[in-house]
Scaffold this motif. Sequence first.
Motif, PDB file in Angstrom:
ATOM      1  N   LEU A   1     -29.921   1.197  -2.050  1.00 50.60           N
ATOM      2  CA  LEU A   1     -30.749   1.457  -1.228  1.00 50.60           C
ATOM      3  C   LEU A   1     -31.784   0.100  -0.778  1.00 50.60           C
ATOM      4  O   LEU A   1     -32.169   0.076   0.440  1.00 50.60           O
ATOM      5  CB  LEU A   1     -31.805   2.587  -1.701  1.00 50.60           C
ATOM      6  CG  LEU A   1     -31.204   4.023  -1.911  1.00 50.60           C
ATOM      7  CD1 LEU A   1     -32.284   4.880  -2.649  1.00 50.60           C
ATOM      8  CD2 LEU A   1     -30.511   4.548  -0.773  1.00 50.60           C
TER       9      LEU A   1
ATOM     10  N   VAL B   1     -42.816  -3.927   3.128  1.00 53.23           N
ATOM     11  CA  VAL B   1     -42.057  -3.267   2.140  1.00 53.23           C
ATOM     12  C   VAL B   1     -41.197  -4.047   1.469  1.00 53.23           C
ATOM     13  O   VAL B   1     -40.837  -4.033   0.376  1.00 53.23           O
ATOM     14  CB  VAL B   1     -41.174  -2.071   2.982  1.00 53.23           C
ATOM     15  CG1 VAL B   1     -40.046  -1.317   2.082  1.00 53.23           C
ATOM     16  CG2 VAL B   1     -42.171  -1.049   3.456  1.00 53.23           C
TER      17      VAL B   1
ATOM     18  N   GLY C   1     -30.625  -3.089  -1.053  1.00 55.82           N
ATOM     19  CA  GLY C   1     -29.915  -4.118  -1.152  1.00 55.82           C
ATOM     20  C   GLY C   1     -29.733  -4.752   0.159  1.00 55.82           C
ATOM     21  O   GLY C   1     -29.885  -3.780   1.221  1.00 55.82           O
TER      22      GLY C   1
ATOM     23  N   VAL D   1     -40.546  -4.712  -2.358  1.00 54.15           N
ATOM     24  CA  VAL D   1     -39.255  -4.586  -3.194  1.00 54.15           C
ATOM     25  C   VAL D   1     -39.010  -6.080  -3.735  1.00 54.15           C
ATOM     26  O   VAL D   1     -38.432  -6.055  -4.856  1.00 54.15           O
ATOM     27  CB  VAL D   1     -38.044  -4.506  -2.003  1.00 54.15           C
ATOM     28  CG1 VAL D   1     -36.810  -4.539  -2.676  1.00 54.15           C
ATOM     29  CG2 VAL D   1     -38.014  -3.050  -1.474  1.00 54.15           C
TER      30      VAL D   1
END
Lengths: 531, 349
Positions: free
Chosen positions: A513, A464, A515, A468
Amino acid sequence: MLFTSYGFIAFTAILILLYYLAPKKCQWMLLLAASYLFYFFAGPEYLLYISATTVTVWLAACAIQARGDKTAAYVRENRETLTREEKKVWKEKGKRAQRRLLVLCLLLNLGILAVVKYAAFAVANVNALFGAAGLERRFSVPDFVLPLGISFYTFQALGYLIDVYRGTVPAEKNLFRLGLFVSFFPQLVQGPISRFGDLGKSLYEEHPFRAETVALGLQRILWGYFKKLVIADRILTAVNAVIREPETHGGAWVLVGMLFYALELYADFTGGIDITIGIGQTLGITVKENFMRPYFSKSIKEYWRRWHISMGTWFTDYIFYPISVSKPMLKLSRWSRAHLGEVVGKRIPVYLSSFAVWAATGIWHGASWNFIVWGLGNWVVIMVSQELEPLYGMFHRRFPKAEGSFWFRAFQVVRTVLLMSCLRMFDCYRDVPLTFRMFGTLFTEFNWNILWDGSLLNLGLSAVDYGVLLAGLAALFAVSMAQRKGSVRKRIAAWPYPARAALWYGLFLAVLLAGAYGIGYDASQFIYNQF
Amino acid sequence: MKKRKWLKIAGTVLAVAVSLILLQELLMPKYIYDITEGAMIREYYGEEKDHDVVFIGDCEVYENFSPAVLWREYGINSYIRGSAQQLIWQSYYLLEDTLRYETPKVVVFNVLALQYDRPQSEAYNRMTLEGMRWSASKVKSILASMTEKESFLDYVFPLLRYHSRWSELKAEDFRGMFRRERVTHNGYYMRVDVRPAENVPEGRILADYRFGDNAWDYLDRIADLCQEKGILLVLVKAPSLYPYWYPQWEEQVEAYALERGLPYLNFLELTEETGLDFSQDTYDAGLHLNLSGAEKITRYLGAYLREDIGLADRRGEKALADRWRDKLAAYEQDRDAQYEKYGMTPPDR
């Protein structure tokens, strides 16, 4: 107070509110108070250093200005009676007096910087030399606390002093106004190193509230936080995993660490500068750009014109040119041309001046050999590429279509990024022999399978996180491309309200969200805080 | 034109606020199926608040005393305000919070919490503090509990704390946004399974057996608050075999109880009277009691509260009895479901 702390965000928000509520003529005073408060939070003892620099530079600049004015007034009043020679003598006498003041103040402030930042390094090296020579004598290594942003504010203040000496800007008569220029809090942490002629004007002007300017500033701040928190602080985990365990991260890992660090440094530093410029903009103050898409540069020389611009121009204006046109250098130039021939002779002064600049750039970044070697590494690459220019010329004459083609430009960009990333390894490992050793493993350890066998998931980043990161980097790339046509924010401002509101809210949510902040993530200060 | 502009601003602020609130609700842990301890404190606010006895403390109260037994067998209406590793100052502020709603006749406090003098763990802090309703007591409890890395703002806006949970959301997070199932029976966390206590480790030697000043200060404050409100404070030590309860700790608590004139029951020393059998009455080898063990010591406590303290039997109060009928049904249903889950036969069948 870290830029990414809640305290800093609250501090800035309250300041912006008070700034527009306060009488306009008091705005700069409020900024001065806020800047000193910010500095106080960083460490009350640091106030002494920044105050000393401000007062000494203010006194010296005023004295230099007064001496110049006195000379000019005398020459003007006695215009009729003085001969041309006498006028010249008077002017030279005045300039000498000004120079004495300048040198005194430079020595004092560079002395402070040298003592707090470099004394330990110097003593450690002297001790090492003694040890190597088999001598018993050792000096105790001093342990000074490095005041926040001392390299930035010292250089900014001294740049102003030199400008006054050169007559480029008039001396600021008001100590407190100069105090604000030196201590303006958003740029204290990591620059840019502003010039009095650029920043001074908008710093003291009265700024009425303009919603559009404030909104543009806030958007820039948000974009800065996106770079810092979503990209830089996330990738930091992987960089640390590679760098802190070099024994188990050789070969292809070095390449991974090198490229990740290049991305982290870019997102971290430009993100911080975005926040600085954004805060300035919300206050109606123009802070100059410090980056111009440096990773799109086609050569190292171009890269350094587009990366940390304010530092590059500072070294060029206040070190390179003065050394280049100094009497000893001109003398050396004449001598070398006469004795070594035109081709070699004309290069020697340029090489020496550049050497001084790059050695200074290296040591400015930190009191350790890795930074010095890094700075000189840049110098070598620039000089070599300069010497290879005839070869490039031959290549382009042989393949005229290559120059200007997309693929050749892409090759140049990739080559520059790789070269810069290689040099940054000195900064990354912070140990010169280790850096060379790790670089060597690139050619001795063939573990390229780590790039696709899932090993990258062992660097503290999940799938994930990589997702990101990729999305964040794609956004960064898209914005960089769009910036080539001018301000992205101004173009977005022309969109219909729901579309632009959704975009900025989306960016806010992305920071909120995705960061890397809070418990579970180590709060990291900006890399350039340390310089 | 101006009106339209203000409407636009108001609409945007409203949309942002609502979406952030929903997002926060979604991302906050629900503690329904995993680590249910985090849901305990919140449940109290949905109760009718006229309890005779309120238990305050850590897992040694919410796993070892059963309010259902106190009601069923003694007609005593009680509630447990406890959560995992609930520190003594958290207990104090929870007591303050409880007294905003009701004034029970008796407060039972478990003294193991005296072992901690400083904030311990963010995860446990969250489980205790997040469920509390906002009040001055909650603010003070947060400030007293925060570890070095924590920030008060993260408690005010938990979204800041749980911002990265989006990648681990489960169906319960969506369901739990608007409705949460109860996880306790008046604060009691039920477990029926058995894991006998064997080889209970001796306590390690401590450098200093004295409880910390901060811990004593909060015990004083609990005692003072109870005294001020006319509440009888009963100190208890639940019969958990570990964490080890040192004789030196016991001496200090006994001396304190004597000095303040407070009743003190150490259930570790009452195993014969309660009939506790650590080969049957614990589900985690002596750390906590299971249902069988909890019911045994609750019976003893119920008898004590009735006979020694003189609490009245309220089973004749219709409204209260009606409420408890439903609660007891849920209690038995949970018990039976657990027996089935663990493949056990209920002792009364």
